[in-house]
Design a protein around this motif. Structure first.
Motif, mmCIF file in Angstrom:
data_model
loop_
_atom_site.group_PDB
_atom_site.id
_atom_site.type_symbol
_atom_site.label_atom_id
_atom_site.label_comp_id
_atom_site.label_asym_id
_atom_site.label_seq_id
_atom_site.Cartn_x
_atom_site.Cartn_y
_atom_site.Cartn_z
ATOM 1 N N VAL A 1 0.842 -1.191 0.000
ATOM 2 C CA VAL A 1 0.000 0.000 0.000
ATOM 3 C C VAL A 1 0.878 1.242 0.000
ATOM 4 O O VAL A 1 0.677 2.181 -0.770
ATOM 5 N N ARG A 2 1.882 1.238 0.887
ATOM 6 C CA ARG A 2 2.743 2.420 0.975
ATOM 7 C C ARG A 2 3.617 2.553 -0.268
ATOM 8 O O ARG A 2 3.788 3.646 -0.803
ATOM 9 N N ALA A 3 4.144 1.426 -0.725
ATOM 10 C CA ALA A 3 5.027 1.488 -1.902
ATOM 11 C C ALA A 3 4.258 2.043 -3.102
ATOM 12 O O ALA A 3 4.710 2.987 -3.766
ATOM 13 N N THR A 4 3.060 1.506 -3.368
ATOM 14 C CA THR A 4 2.325 1.993 -4.537
ATOM 15 C C THR A 4 1.919 3.455 -4.338
ATOM 16 O O THR A 4 1.910 4.227 -5.282
ATOM 17 N N HIS A 5 1.632 3.822 -3.085
ATOM 18 C CA HIS A 5 1.282 5.227 -2.833
ATOM 19 C C HIS A 5 2.401 6.155 -3.284
ATOM 20 O O HIS A 5 2.182 7.121 -4.013
ATOM 21 N N TRP A 6 3.627 5.833 -2.883
ATOM 22 C CA TRP A 6 4.728 6.756 -3.211
ATOM 23 C C TRP A 6 5.163 6.646 -4.665
ATOM 24 O O TRP A 6 5.548 7.643 -5.278
ATOM 25 N N ILE A 7 5.078 5.425 -5.183
ATOM 26 C CA ILE A 7 5.410 5.286 -6.618
ATOM 27 C C ILE A 7 4.408 6.091 -7.441
ATOM 28 O O ILE A 7 4.773 6.817 -8.362
ATOM 29 N N ASN A 8 3.121 5.976 -7.074
ATOM 30 C CA ASN A 8 2.116 6.755 -7.795
ATOM 31 C C ASN A 8 2.430 8.239 -7.712
ATOM 32 O O ASN A 8 2.341 8.957 -8.712
ATOM 33 N N MET A 9 2.796 8.704 -6.513
ATOM 34 C CA MET A 9 3.058 10.132 -6.376
ATOM 35 C C MET A 9 4.216 10.552 -7.280
ATOM 36 O O MET A 9 4.096 11.525 -8.032
ATOM 37 N N LEU A 10 5.322 9.818 -7.188
ATOM 38 C CA LEU A 10 6.485 10.200 -8.003
ATOM 39 C C LEU A 10 6.142 10.122 -9.491
ATOM 40 O O LEU A 10 6.482 11.010 -10.276
ATOM 41 N N ALA B 1 7.661 6.481 -17.134
ATOM 42 C CA ALA B 1 6.867 6.749 -15.934
ATOM 43 C C ALA B 1 5.463 6.197 -16.120
ATOM 44 O O ALA B 1 4.846 5.704 -15.164
ATOM 45 N N GLY B 2 4.951 6.252 -17.354
ATOM 46 C CA GLY B 2 3.609 5.742 -17.650
ATOM 47 C C GLY B 2 3.513 4.244 -17.387
ATOM 48 O O GLY B 2 2.575 3.772 -16.754
ATOM 49 N N TYR B 3 4.511 3.493 -17.851
ATOM 50 C CA TYR B 3 4.528 2.047 -17.600
ATOM 51 C C TYR B 3 4.629 1.779 -16.098
ATOM 52 O O TYR B 3 3.916 0.918 -15.556
ATOM 53 N N THR B 4 5.500 2.530 -15.413
ATOM 54 C CA THR B 4 5.676 2.340 -13.973
ATOM 55 C C THR B 4 4.353 2.590 -13.248
ATOM 56 O O THR B 4 3.928 1.804 -12.394
ATOM 57 N N PHE B 5 3.721 3.680 -13.626
ATOM 58 C CA PHE B 5 2.444 4.059 -13.020
ATOM 59 C C PHE B 5 1.398 2.973 -13.255
ATOM 60 O O PHE B 5 0.686 2.559 -12.335
ATOM 61 N N ALA B 6 1.330 2.480 -14.484
ATOM 62 C CA ALA B 6 0.328 1.468 -14.824
ATOM 63 C C ALA B 6 0.546 0.216 -13.983
ATOM 64 O O ALA B 6 -0.416 -0.365 -13.447
ATOM 65 N N ILE B 7 1.805 -0.196 -13.841
ATOM 66 C CA ILE B 7 2.087 -1.406 -13.061
ATOM 67 C C ILE B 7 1.747 -1.167 -11.592
ATOM 68 O O ILE B 7 1.161 -2.017 -10.924
ATOM 69 N N SER B 8 2.070 0.027 -11.104
ATOM 70 C CA SER B 8 1.785 0.352 -9.711
ATOM 71 C C SER B 8 0.274 0.350 -9.453
ATOM 72 O O SER B 8 -0.195 -0.219 -8.455
ATOM 73 N N VAL B 9 -0.473 0.957 -10.344
ATOM 74 C CA VAL B 9 -1.931 1.004 -10.187
ATOM 75 C C VAL B 9 -2.514 -0.410 -10.228
ATOM 76 O O VAL B 9 -3.342 -0.790 -9.392
ATOM 77 N N VAL C 1 -4.365 5.777 -17.666
ATOM 78 C CA VAL C 1 -3.606 4.645 -18.186
ATOM 79 C C VAL C 1 -4.214 4.200 -19.523
ATOM 80 O O VAL C 1 -3.500 3.991 -20.507
ATOM 81 N N GLY C 2 -5.532 4.128 -19.553
ATOM 82 C CA GLY C 2 -6.202 3.694 -20.789
ATOM 83 C C GLY C 2 -5.946 4.638 -21.939
ATOM 84 O O GLY C 2 -5.449 4.230 -22.994
ATOM 85 N N THR C 3 -6.236 5.919 -21.746
ATOM 86 C CA THR C 3 -6.046 6.874 -22.845
ATOM 87 C C THR C 3 -4.562 7.025 -23.158
ATOM 88 O O THR C 3 -4.178 7.165 -24.313
ATOM 89 N N GLY C 4 -3.719 6.967 -22.132
ATOM 90 C CA GLY C 4 -2.270 7.090 -22.359
ATOM 91 C C GLY C 4 -1.761 5.984 -23.265
ATOM 92 O O GLY C 4 -1.088 6.240 -24.266
ATOM 93 N N PHE C 5 -2.110 4.743 -22.926
ATOM 94 C CA PHE C 5 -1.621 3.646 -23.766
ATOM 95 C C PHE C 5 -2.288 3.660 -25.139
ATOM 96 O O PHE C 5 -1.676 3.275 -26.133
ATOM 97 N N ALA C 6 -3.522 4.116 -25.196
ATOM 98 C CA ALA C 6 -4.188 4.180 -26.497
ATOM 99 C C ALA C 6 -3.502 5.211 -27.390
ATOM 100 O O ALA C 6 -3.282 4.972 -28.574
ATOM 101 N N LEU C 7 -3.106 6.353 -26.815
ATOM 102 C CA LEU C 7 -2.367 7.343 -27.611
ATOM 103 C C LEU C 7 -1.020 6.757 -28.035
ATOM 104 O O LEU C 7 -0.566 6.926 -29.167
ATOM 105 N N TYR C 8 -0.418 6.054 -27.081
ATOM 106 C CA TYR C 8 0.906 5.488 -27.321
ATOM 107 C C TYR C 8 0.857 4.456 -28.445
ATOM 108 O O TYR C 8 1.719 4.444 -29.334
#
Ligand code: HEM
Ligand code: SF4
Lengths: 222, 370
Positions: free
Chosen positions: A18-27, A64-72, A142-149
């Motif tokens: 919980v804490r790890a994903t919280h901070w990864i999401n923030m960064l 960062a987008g991939y990192t965020f997606a995995i964290s979420v 994440v959805g729109t980001g990867f769709a644009l990508y």
């Protein structure tokens, strides 16, 4: 209050994921917003056509987008396997009477009608609901980001998997959504830091430090 | 140019390899055309002889070219091809039996020519449709020879071997279908459900893509593979942005900030001037227009996204990168609204904070339990 101090226990509330994903999401969100704003309204920073300013900004955004997606995704998984404070029920308090009662109480406190600060161990009910909305916004990003990508490789695996999104959005609508939701998340960040501060001061439950260390002081019934 | 039927009798059409030479097209030019078409179709050079063979064979497919709610831009694009060879080649491998703009016959005679082809070559001819088809109020907003467009299209496309929708209006409704779409204009595939339609959008379409599609059809007996929007992959399989000659400037971070500025003169990227290349699929950068002379971005103007569905509604404003946010004035950009939102949130919570800080006597719940 002082008379209760002897009965305070430390309870492990926020587990490591919980804490790890919280901070990864923030960064990740900070990195994504800063690079996203440049992608959205770039300045001419390249001096030479062989420079790669926008190139690097986009590389950082996508990494960062991939990192965020995995964290979420990890956090969503943890909502089903983690402890009860991490569980999915915390985010849908409006589905059960007790949760609705807590939401009402919290709301009355927020709008200065009640002076009683509710003090749950995990999320307060209103916060839990807010996080549900925030996670929906995350999924939209994440959805729109990867769709644009994926548009760089039409017919590829990612592009094919995201077919429903292309049916849902026009190309420009997708960009506008991706852009506007960033501002909603900025608004959320402001509210989030403020409310954490407010609750830390008012409910005296150590909310701020709990997201670093995971523990909250909790009073147990004798 | 298509000949009226009596002219054709006067000049017998020679068949086989020599046919082209007799019409003033050298063998060399002919092979060059076949090679260029193979390249446009992304086919290997080894298939060039097969294309040449198919074009030399004598089975000229009949074509009925219908025009509805359009500006004739696509016919113009075909006829104005800078190099007459291509135009002639297309019109010579095809037998264009009906085309209002270029046919010699008029009135009932013209309608008869169409009916004749429809009847005699039923299920074998190719229908080409230019322009959108209005369906509101029984389709009365576009009538030819006393019949509505939708009626004619259903008859002609329904009996065709295949239908090619040329231009954005026929492919997706285009400008006639732009909001508020007073005539209820729709695309050919919507007006004639069930017909085999390949869309070649563009405003106008690129003639090379039409020629390549037809050549593909003549050579392999089937239409080329298409994407989710019914457009041939060979022409619409890549984004403009990913093949653009200005892309290096995009990656470098060099943008035109104002029309006519230093960056514009140096050929920088048009992203900030509202170029829609990043959301438009078309082969303009590689195929270009008018015998590869130029294309919008090459000429210094951003892409308008003309080959995408509903471009008039979704790609506007053409000189801004993002659309207007629905419900806000046109001067409001997404970022102004976003900044306002962030500032408003900060202000609201700031005030809430001050009130909370000044408020004494809040009691924390004592009932928390582990
Ligand atoms: C909280 C998360 C995110 C934020 C705040 C964010 C922000 C932004 C912003 C503001 C833009 C500019 C949009 C425009 O004006 O056209 C953008 C573009 C983009 N973002 Fe994100 N983004 C996020 C997550 C992601 C994710 C997860 C991906 C997936 C890889 C992604 C991929 C992209 C792509 C592909 C573009 C377009 C880049 C281009 O066209 O060159 N984003 N982002
Ligand atoms: S000019 Fe348009 S298509 Fe070309 S690189 Fe710039 S944004 Fe992309």
């Amino acid at each position: 209050m002082a008379r209760n101090r002897s009965c305070l226990y430390e309870e492990y509330v926020w587990e490591v994921p919980v804490r790890a994903t919280h901070w990864i999401n923030m960064l990740a969100i900070i990195a994504l917003s800063v690079t996203g704003i440049y992608i959205g309204s770039p300045k001419t920073l390249g001096l030479d056509p062989s420079d790669y300013v926008m190139g690097w900004v986009r590389v950082v955004h996508f990494t960062a987008g991939y990192t965020f997606a995995i964290s979420v995704a990890s956090r969503i998984w943890w909502a089903f396997v983690g402890n009860r404070h991490a569980g999915w029920r915390e985010f849908v308090p409006f589905l059960y009477p007790e949760g609705r009662r807590d939401m009402g109480r919290m709301f009355l406190y927020y709008v200065f009608i009640s002076r009683k600060v509710p003090h749950p161990t995990g999320h307060n009910a209103l916060a839990g609901t807010t996080y549900l909305l925030v996670f929906i916004l995350y999924l939209v990003m994440v959805g729109t980001g990867f769709a644009l990508y994926a548009e760089h490789a039409p017919g590829g695996v990612m592009h094919t998997l995201l077919t429903p999104l292309y049916a849902l959005f026009s190309d420009q609508g997708m960009r506008l959504t991706h852009h506007m939701v960033m501002w909603l998340l900025v608004g959320f960040a402001i509210h989030h830091i403020y409310s954490a501060w407010l609750m830390d001061v008012k409910e005296r439950g150590g909310v701020m430090s709990s997201i670093f260390g995971g523990y909250k002081p909790v009073k147990r019934g004798e | 140019m298509p000949k009226s039927s009596d002219e054709r009798e006067v000049i017998p059409r020679p068949s086989g390899a020599s046919a082209w030479e007799e019409r003033g097209i050298s063998r060399r030019d002919f092979m060059k055309f076949c090679t260029a078409t193979a390249a446009a179709l992304a086919l290997p050079v080894s298939l060039v002889p097969r294309i040449a063979e198919a074009l030399e064979a004598d089975g000229r497919p009949s074509v009925i070219w219908l025009e509805f709610q359009g500006c004739t831009g696509d016919s113009e694009a075909l006829l104005r091809a800078a190099n007459p060879t291509v135009g002639e080649i297309v019109l010579d491998v095809l037998s264009v039996d009906y085309h209002e703009t270029i046919m010699a016959a008029a009135g009932h005679q013209a309608e008869e020519a169409r009916l004749k082809t429809e009847k005699e070559r039923s299920g074998k001819y190719i229908a080409v449709v230019e322009g959108a088809i209005p369906v509101k109020d029984g389709g009365i907003y576009c009538c030819v020879g006393g019949r509505s467009a939708v009626d004619i299209a259903r008859e002609v496309c329904g009996g065709a071997l295949a239908t090619i929708a040329v231009g954005t209006c026929a492919s997706f409704g285009g400008i006639p279908a732009a909001a508020p779409n007073p005539t209820g204009a729709v695309s050919v595939s919507e007006a004639v459900p069930g017909a085999t339609v390949v869309n070649i959008p563009g405003c106008p379409l690129n003639t090379d893509n039409l020629v390549a599609t037809i050549v593909h059809f003549i050579t392999f007996g089937k239409l080329p593979a298409v994407d989710g929007k019914g457009r041939p992959l060979f022409a619409f399989g890549k984004r403009i942005h990913d093949n653009c000659e200005r892309r290096a400037h995009f990656d470098a971070g060099q943008y035109v900030e104002q029309w006519g500025d230093q960056g514009h003169r140096k050929g920088y990227c048009l992203y900030k001037m509202g170029c829609k290349g990043p959301e438009t699929f078309h082969n303009c950068p590689t195929q270009r227009y008018n015998e590869k002379t130029s294309w919008p971005v090459g000429a210094g103007h951003g892409c308008a996204g003309c080959s995408e569905p509903h471009f008039w509604d979704t790609m506007t404003p053409f000189y801004r990168r993002l659309p207007n946010v629905p419900g806000f004035g046109i001067e409001m950009t997404a970022d102004k609204i976003g900044l306002g939102l962030a500032a408003g949130t900060a202000a609201a919570f700031g005030i809430h904070g001050v009130v909370s800080a000044l408020r004494k006597g809040d009691e924390s719940d004592e009932g928390k339990e582990g």
